[in-house]
Enzyme design. Sequence first.
Site, short mmCIF file in Angstrom:
data_model
loop_
_atom_site.label_atom_id
_atom_site.label_comp_id
_atom_site.label_asym_id
_atom_site.label_seq_id
_atom_site.Cartn_x
_atom_site.Cartn_y
_atom_site.Cartn_z
N CYS A 24 -1.86 -19.04 12.80
CA CYS A 24 -1.31 -20.08 13.69
C CYS A 24 -2.26 -21.28 13.82
O CYS A 24 -3.47 -21.15 13.67
CB CYS A 24 -1.09 -19.51 15.08
SG CYS A 24 -0.22 -17.96 15.09
N ARG A 43 -3.11 -23.21 6.76
CA ARG A 43 -3.43 -21.92 7.36
C ARG A 43 -2.28 -20.94 7.25
O ARG A 43 -2.45 -19.75 7.49
CB ARG A 43 -3.79 -22.12 8.84
CG ARG A 43 -5.05 -22.93 9.04
CD ARG A 43 -5.18 -23.35 10.47
NE ARG A 43 -5.41 -22.22 11.34
CZ ARG A 43 -6.60 -21.87 11.80
NH1 ARG A 43 -7.66 -22.55 11.46
NH2 ARG A 43 -6.74 -20.84 12.60
N TRP A 82 2.52 -18.07 12.97
CA TRP A 82 2.55 -17.08 11.90
C TRP A 82 2.90 -15.78 12.61
O TRP A 82 2.09 -15.25 13.37
CB TRP A 82 1.18 -17.02 11.24
CG TRP A 82 1.11 -16.30 9.95
CD1 TRP A 82 1.52 -16.75 8.73
CD2 TRP A 82 0.56 -14.99 9.72
NE1 TRP A 82 1.26 -15.82 7.76
CE2 TRP A 82 0.68 -14.72 8.34
CE3 TRP A 82 -0.01 -14.02 10.54
CZ2 TRP A 82 0.25 -13.53 7.78
CZ3 TRP A 82 -0.45 -12.84 9.97
CH2 TRP A 82 -0.31 -12.60 8.60
N ASN A 95 -2.84 -18.88 19.94
CA ASN A 95 -3.22 -18.23 18.68
C ASN A 95 -3.88 -16.91 19.02
O ASN A 95 -4.66 -16.86 19.96
CB ASN A 95 -4.25 -19.06 17.91
CG ASN A 95 -3.63 -20.28 17.26
OD1 ASN A 95 -2.44 -20.49 17.36
ND2 ASN A 95 -4.48 -21.07 16.62
N GLY A 96 -3.60 -15.87 18.23
CA GLY A 96 -4.24 -14.58 18.48
C GLY A 96 -3.23 -13.54 18.89
O GLY A 96 -2.02 -13.70 18.65
N GLU A 116 -13.61 -11.12 -8.16
CA GLU A 116 -13.16 -12.42 -7.69
C GLU A 116 -12.08 -13.00 -8.62
O GLU A 116 -11.08 -13.56 -8.16
CB GLU A 116 -14.36 -13.39 -7.58
CG GLU A 116 -14.03 -14.76 -7.06
CD GLU A 116 -13.39 -14.79 -5.67
OE1 GLU A 116 -13.34 -13.75 -5.00
OE2 GLU A 116 -12.91 -15.87 -5.29
N LYS A 127 -8.29 -14.01 -7.44
CA LYS A 127 -7.71 -15.34 -7.66
C LYS A 127 -6.36 -15.20 -8.37
O LYS A 127 -5.41 -15.89 -8.04
CB LYS A 127 -8.64 -16.22 -8.52
CG LYS A 127 -9.89 -16.69 -7.86
CD LYS A 127 -9.72 -17.82 -6.85
CE LYS A 127 -9.51 -17.38 -5.45
NZ LYS A 127 -10.56 -16.85 -4.66
N GLU A 145 -3.68 -13.46 -5.77
CA GLU A 145 -3.30 -14.14 -4.53
C GLU A 145 -2.46 -15.38 -4.75
O GLU A 145 -1.60 -15.69 -3.94
CB GLU A 145 -4.50 -14.42 -3.63
CG GLU A 145 -5.47 -15.46 -4.11
CD GLU A 145 -6.64 -15.67 -3.14
OE1 GLU A 145 -6.48 -15.49 -1.93
OE2 GLU A 145 -7.73 -16.03 -3.62
N HIS A 154 -11.77 6.81 -16.67
CA HIS A 154 -11.53 7.84 -15.65
C HIS A 154 -10.14 7.71 -15.02
O HIS A 154 -9.93 8.16 -13.91
CB HIS A 154 -12.63 7.78 -14.59
CG HIS A 154 -13.98 8.05 -15.17
ND1 HIS A 154 -14.41 9.32 -15.49
CD2 HIS A 154 -14.97 7.20 -15.55
CE1 HIS A 154 -15.62 9.24 -16.02
NE2 HIS A 154 -15.98 7.97 -16.08
N LYS A 173 -5.26 -18.87 5.70
CA LYS A 173 -6.61 -19.28 5.30
C LYS A 173 -7.67 -18.53 6.09
O LYS A 173 -8.69 -18.13 5.56
CB LYS A 173 -6.75 -20.79 5.51
CG LYS A 173 -8.12 -21.33 5.18
CD LYS A 173 -8.39 -21.24 3.70
CE LYS A 173 -9.77 -21.74 3.31
NZ LYS A 173 -10.15 -21.23 1.98
C1 AGP Z 1 -9.95 -15.63 -0.93
O1 AGP Z 1 -9.40 -16.56 -1.76
C2 AGP Z 1 -9.29 -15.45 0.36
N1 AGP Z 1 -8.78 -16.61 0.92
C3 AGP Z 1 -9.92 -14.45 1.31
O2 AGP Z 1 -10.20 -13.30 0.60
C4 AGP Z 1 -11.19 -14.90 2.11
O3 AGP Z 1 -12.28 -14.98 1.27
C5 AGP Z 1 -11.41 -13.88 3.24
O4 AGP Z 1 -10.28 -13.87 4.08
C6 AGP Z 1 -12.64 -14.16 4.05
O5 AGP Z 1 -12.56 -15.35 4.76
P1 AGP Z 1 -13.84 -16.00 5.42
O6 AGP Z 1 -14.78 -16.33 4.32
O7 AGP Z 1 -13.33 -17.22 6.13
O8 AGP Z 1 -14.41 -14.98 6.36
#
Ligand code: AGP
Length: 620
Positions: free
Chosen positions: A2, A27, A76, A102-103, A493, A497, A500, A516, A615
């Site tokens: 949010c 976000r 959200w 928010n929260g 990583e 990428k 996601e 395995h 985000k």
């Molecule tokens: C990665 O592309 C993501 N957006 C996600 O994994 C992100 O790195 C994770 O949520 C951690 O966020 P932060 O670094 O703001 O704590």
Amino acid sequence: MCGIVGYVGVNQAAPILLEGLSKLEYRGYDSAGIAVREGKEDPVVVKAKGRLRVLADKTDNGKAVHGTCGIGHTRWATHGAPSESNAHPHVSNDRSVTAVHNGIFENYQEIRDKLLRNGYTFYSQTDTEAAVNLIDYYYKKYKMGPIDAIAKTMVRVRGSYALAVMFRDYPGEIYIARKDAPLIVGAGTDGNYIASDVPAILQHTRTVYYPDNLMMGRITADTIEFYDLNGDLVKLDPVEIQWDASAAEKGGYEHFMMKEIHEQPRAVADTIRSYLKGDPDKEDALLSVDLGKIGITDEMLKGLKEICIVGCGSAYHVGVTNQYVFEDLVKIPVRVELASEYRYRKPVLDPETLVIIISQSGETADSLAALRISKEHGLKTLAIVNVVGSSIAREADYVLQTYAGPEIAVATTKAYSTQLIGCYLLAIGFAVSRGTMQAHEESELLHELLTIPAKIQKILEDKERIQWFAAKFANAHDVFFIGRGIDYGICLEGSLKMKEISYIHSEAYAAGELKHGTISLIEDGTLVIGVLTQSELYEKTLSNLVEVKSRGAYLMGLTMSGNFDIEDTVNFAVFVPKTDEHFANSLAVIPLQLLGYYIAVSKGLDVDKPRNLAKSVTVE
Ligand code: AGP
């Protein structure tokens, strides 16, 4: 997740709220709403399900809603499906109180029951509506002022929240409260602002207040006041934000993610140079890491027995890579933990452990909880964070700030790259301090580190090759990334990428683990990406690639320049410039970011705002 924006001043509020909310779109959200009032009139509340565009159309870009005081929200969904009635702002039964939140209020059911018993009714399924009515209940029952009614509510609720509230009886005033969720106040010349994140108000002001946890505020057109839970005034000093407004614009790129990928040479260089002693522009300068800048002393490092790196998602991946780097350079035991697991385990750690929390936003709920638990256990904490003034930055004992600038795309690129740099700098500095590295070796490594930005630039100049390859695999169902050691960290990583933003199932495997179980998934044409930047492990991973090739896999090999023999094995080879192998991740990740990006673009997906993702994950 949010977003919140608020404004009170001399201008029409609604267009400002909509524009601010649009800056928070990254976000992630599913509905939006605003509440705006003129003088003593009741707030006009307008909400819409779906994109912000729908709300903007409904209100003629805000022009149809008059008033100079208002609050806005992008939601959200957590409690109750995305719908107009569940969207914020929410109003109390007789419309005395209007709020956005928010929260999560964890005990909202209990509060609802209490309010139902006292004659209140509810039109939504949200936890927020319960809290808004609770404020109203205390406000009326005890004939309290807004600050006291909010404080009493804060004591009664459990959970995390950033709240912005308007009271019918207090025109031209916005009240705020926060616990474990970000909320800032911006001081402008034509009024004052509130927001859940800096980009929302950057166009209007860079003078920002960061209220502490469990703090409240009263904002009018020309005053900003903060209060503690007792209702006593608290003095806060403003912070000048260095990011400029254009940093949160696309600047000619089709997507924020592509812009941010291209900002990596600058972000990496700024982060390295911020923590160096010696002239980085002189080839023969003796360079060293300025640990003093983050308050770390030789004495503190001498007694250190262990390092524990904690993070979520990509930040965790930075930890995986750097476990190898720290162990190799500092010769100290290192463990890497997912924050969401660490917080609920009872990790047995030596009291002389340094816990390094990595977070771009500095607000990730699990990482913040991990930090607090570590502190409760008396452990020293060091945060690697991008957002100044964030909760993690404020609560950690030591802070290494990364200089990525605002990162808008949900998929992290430049923040991740600067987190890697932060860890390398710490590892080098720690190694010298603990006597596992000599000063001249430190200087050599730092000179090499300074070449990374130009090498990233070189990789970016050849991005069309990756674009071509991405077009071939846009319809892939499964992709596997394999590597060993640091290369395994890179795979994690690269795989994240891929999934996601392109929604292709992918997995990262330590190459030795394939046999395995996972190798049974390899079929004719399955794309397997091997990462081979570590010379000691090169032949081992190459053998694993040969194994999957003989089961029909299509191979992409990612290695350093000079390993040309890889072309005898793989179908498509990508070479990155040579560097010290500890830093290989910083280069090898770039083609993988580009691959995920180009596949997502060729599938016509929303690259910057992938489905179901936010985000900054400020709830569990
Ligand atoms: C990665 O592309 C993501 N957006 C996600 O994994 C992100 O790195 C994770 O949520 C951690 O966020 P932060 O670094 O703001 O704590």
